[in-house]
Design a protein around this motif. Sequence first.
Motif, PDB file in Angstrom:
ATOM      1  N   ALA D  31      33.078  67.966  -5.401  1.00 54.37           N
ATOM      2  CA  ALA D  31      33.368  69.209  -4.923  1.00 54.37           C
ATOM      3  C   ALA D  31      33.108  69.129  -3.211  1.00 54.37           C
ATOM      4  O   ALA D  31      33.729  69.513  -2.481  1.00 54.37           O
ATOM      5  N   LYS D  32      31.652  68.453  -3.289  1.00 53.59           N
ATOM      6  CA  LYS D  32      31.291  68.379  -1.885  1.00 53.59           C
ATOM      7  C   LYS D  32      32.013  67.408  -0.828  1.00 53.59           C
ATOM      8  O   LYS D  32      32.468  67.634   0.120  1.00 53.59           O
ATOM      9  N   GLY D  58      37.478  78.453 -13.732  1.00 54.47           N
ATOM     10  CA  GLY D  58      37.681  79.433 -12.570  1.00 54.47           C
ATOM     11  C   GLY D  58      36.227  79.742 -12.075  1.00 54.47           C
ATOM     12  O   GLY D  58      36.317  80.492 -10.969  1.00 54.47           O
ATOM     13  N   GLN D  59      35.128  79.281 -12.938  1.00 59.02           N
ATOM     14  CA  GLN D  59      33.954  79.569 -12.105  1.00 59.02           C
ATOM     15  C   GLN D  59      33.688  78.755 -10.955  1.00 59.02           C
ATOM     16  O   GLN D  59      33.841  77.499 -10.962  1.00 59.02           O
ATOM     17  N   GLN D  60      32.954  79.515 -10.031  1.00 54.80           N
ATOM     18  CA  GLN D  60      32.861  78.812  -8.706  1.00 54.80           C
ATOM     19  C   GLN D  60      31.701  77.712  -8.719  1.00 54.80           C
ATOM     20  O   GLN D  60      30.722  78.061  -9.352  1.00 54.80           O
ATOM     21  N   ILE D  61      31.800  76.386  -8.387  1.00 49.54           N
ATOM     22  CA  ILE D  61      30.693  75.587  -8.172  1.00 49.54           C
ATOM     23  C   ILE D  61      30.340  75.218  -6.717  1.00 49.54           C
ATOM     24  O   ILE D  61      29.233  74.666  -6.614  1.00 49.54           O
ATOM     25  N   LEU D  62      31.277  75.410  -5.887  1.00 48.68           N
ATOM     26  CA  LEU D  62      30.758  75.344  -4.428  1.00 48.68           C
ATOM     27  C   LEU D  62      31.313  76.414  -3.568  1.00 48.68           C
ATOM     28  O   LEU D  62      32.612  76.756  -3.945  1.00 48.68           O
ATOM     29  N   PHE D  63      30.820  76.889  -2.535  1.00 45.80           N
ATOM     30  CA  PHE D  63      31.084  77.840  -1.424  1.00 45.80           C
ATOM     31  C   PHE D  63      30.662  77.516  -0.161  1.00 45.80           C
ATOM     32  O   PHE D  63      29.482  77.217  -0.023  1.00 45.80           O
ATOM     33  N   HIS D  64      31.484  77.144   0.946  1.00 49.32           N
ATOM     34  CA  HIS D  64      31.161  76.865   2.115  1.00 49.32           C
ATOM     35  C   HIS D  64      31.931  77.918   3.286  1.00 49.32           C
ATOM     36  O   HIS D  64      33.187  77.924   3.140  1.00 49.32           O
ATOM     37  N   ARG D  65      31.057  78.741   3.927  1.00 51.30           N
ATOM     38  CA  ARG D  65      31.846  79.387   5.053  1.00 51.30           C
ATOM     39  C   ARG D  65      31.669  78.885   6.321  1.00 51.30           C
ATOM     40  O   ARG D  65      30.451  78.936   6.580  1.00 51.30           O
ATOM     41  N   MET D  66      32.745  78.601   6.861  1.00 46.58           N
ATOM     42  CA  MET D  66      32.450  77.998   8.209  1.00 46.58           C
ATOM     43  C   MET D  66      32.136  79.024   9.278  1.00 46.58           C
ATOM     44  O   MET D  66      32.741  80.182   9.184  1.00 46.58           O
TER      45      MET D  66
END
Lengths: 166, 166, 166, 166
Positions: D31-32, D58-66
């Motif tokens: 994911a990274k 559908g469960q989130q495993i990564l979230f990145h907000r620029m």
Amino acid sequence: MLTAENRAQIAHLIQQEISQQSPGPLTLKEAKHLAALAEQKAKAIGVPIVISIADTEGQQILFHRMTSSLPASAQLATDKAHTAASFRMSTHELGLLAQPGGMLFGVQANNGGRTVLFGGGVPVRRNGVVVGAIGVSGGTADEDMLIADHALYIFLEHAGRCPEEG
Amino acid sequence: MLTAENRAQIAHLIQQEISQQSPGPLTLKEAKHLAALAEQKAKAIGVPIVISIADTEGQQILFHRMTSSLPASAQLATDKAHTAASFRMSTHELGLLAQPGGMLFGVQANNGGRTVLFGGGVPVRRNGVVVGAIGVSGGTADEDMLIADHALYIFLEHAGRCPEEG
Amino acid sequence: MLTAENRAQIAHLIQQEISQQSPGPLTLKEAKHLAALAEQKAKAIGVPIVISIADTEGQQILFHRMTSSLPASAQLATDKAHTAASFRMSTHELGLLAQPGGMLFGVQANNGGRTVLFGGGVPVRRNGVVVGAIGVSGGTADEDMLIADHALYIFLEHAGRCPEEG
Amino acid sequence: MLTAENRAQIAHLIQQEISQQSPGPLTLKEAKHLAALAEQKAKAIGVPIVISIADTEGQQILFHRMTSSLPASAQLATDKAHTAASFRMSTHELGLLAQPGGMLFGVQANNGGRTVLFGGGVPVRRNGVVVGAIGVSGGTADEDMLIADHALYIFLEHAGRCPEEG
């Protein structure tokens, strides 16, 4: 004076009359039967599905999630059964009324977003009265409708009722 | 110097003037009257309905669910009254503005999904001011509108007001 | 070697440069000014409104509900400001993209139903950067847009900035 | 009789066969990698984005907000990944089915309002099986799709798989 036999016959006739006027609710046993028929058909056409059966008020009484079925289908099957019972109408028919310009345009935004507008939710009727509903999700809307209609057809036939009257 | 009688007359005139400028809220007694009229009409055309009456802010003050009415109608009737009071407009009129390309397209997704876009919700007015609303659900949108309009018509006539002014 | 005066001048230049690059957030004082301008215009055209001002993330920093404004407008004004800040776009422009067949069709169903698709929400910009948004609701969508645009125009002019650059 | 070496070889073959039949889930490390590829592309075209990676359910495993990305994109990126995994279909394709008159009209109102109908959500497949999904939001729908597709293409190529098979 009435004999014990007479009384029993009369009681039986009254019971029959009452049960025709207010048909009994869909039992869990019947729901399991309906679900088994739907799963059988789903396997036959190679589409893993989620099946939900609701009572006359739209409350869920059975939920079966086949292995590998679509994640989105868990809620959609539940809400198809809920919609079909709540509106006493198939989800497919409701969808036709909810198109832009239609009689119920916008209805999917109401009732907590649980109203589904595409095929797969069908009310179950006894003597013309809705006693519950089945919701199927997992394939295309057409496949879901096919499976729900097929299960209901066999179920009503087995119960000695002609599906058209159902 | 004013006599006690003069004072009473003046107080009465002021009271009248104020009550015309800011009409009193819809009372529970009036709400029950409106509901009874709607139920009467619903029985006459053979459609079991749910009736909701809301105050000027859209908060519910009466809820009647007729036996055998559509399960989906419980929330829909409540939200029709809420919508008609909140927008000071019938749900039918609001639906026309919310079609694709319309002035309020998309509005049904806002306000917690409580905005209903089809007929059956109508504001109640006194001296042109909205003092509440009635919401009816159970039949087709046309039947719901007929019942709500009929109840409101008789209600306003009974109150000595011409419905057109209502 | 730099004198103290040189240093002060340089520090001032750096400060100017930074403040141009990342403009300060909309202050509560500025929000009150914007709201007063909107209320003034609303009174002038005879439309009681609700005004909401949001920060750059869409969080509300001011909420004013004029007497007799539409009940539905309380949430709609709040969500118009939220939408305009969240999408850095006026609610009117977003509505054009969300029509059937449009680039963002269906977007009003997302983000908790807070996305408003009709006029009255406008982002506030400094040096081209969105620092907040104003939301107006109470009249027709056209009246709400007129009031929001008017308030923003006077606000930016008063701040010594040409609204077109805003 | 089988030697220890024979047994090890057979065990290895069985393991290979199983892993092809039921591909392992998307790992956080993968994911990274996907997120880094998306961020790289986003920077290259000058669009700050939010990236979300979901597992097969559908469960989130990564979230990145620029930094400086659109506030609305935080939820939209998350829900695009959720939608693509839940429906095992890109959000863009789902949007085509959900237009008025389409097979899934109204679907965006279901499933808690998390279903996104415009481009930027794409399922990740291994041997034809969906093992997760990527969601991108921040630019236009076209830019979001470009970034998601690009990241996925490089990711699958790097994993020694032809993206077309993915």
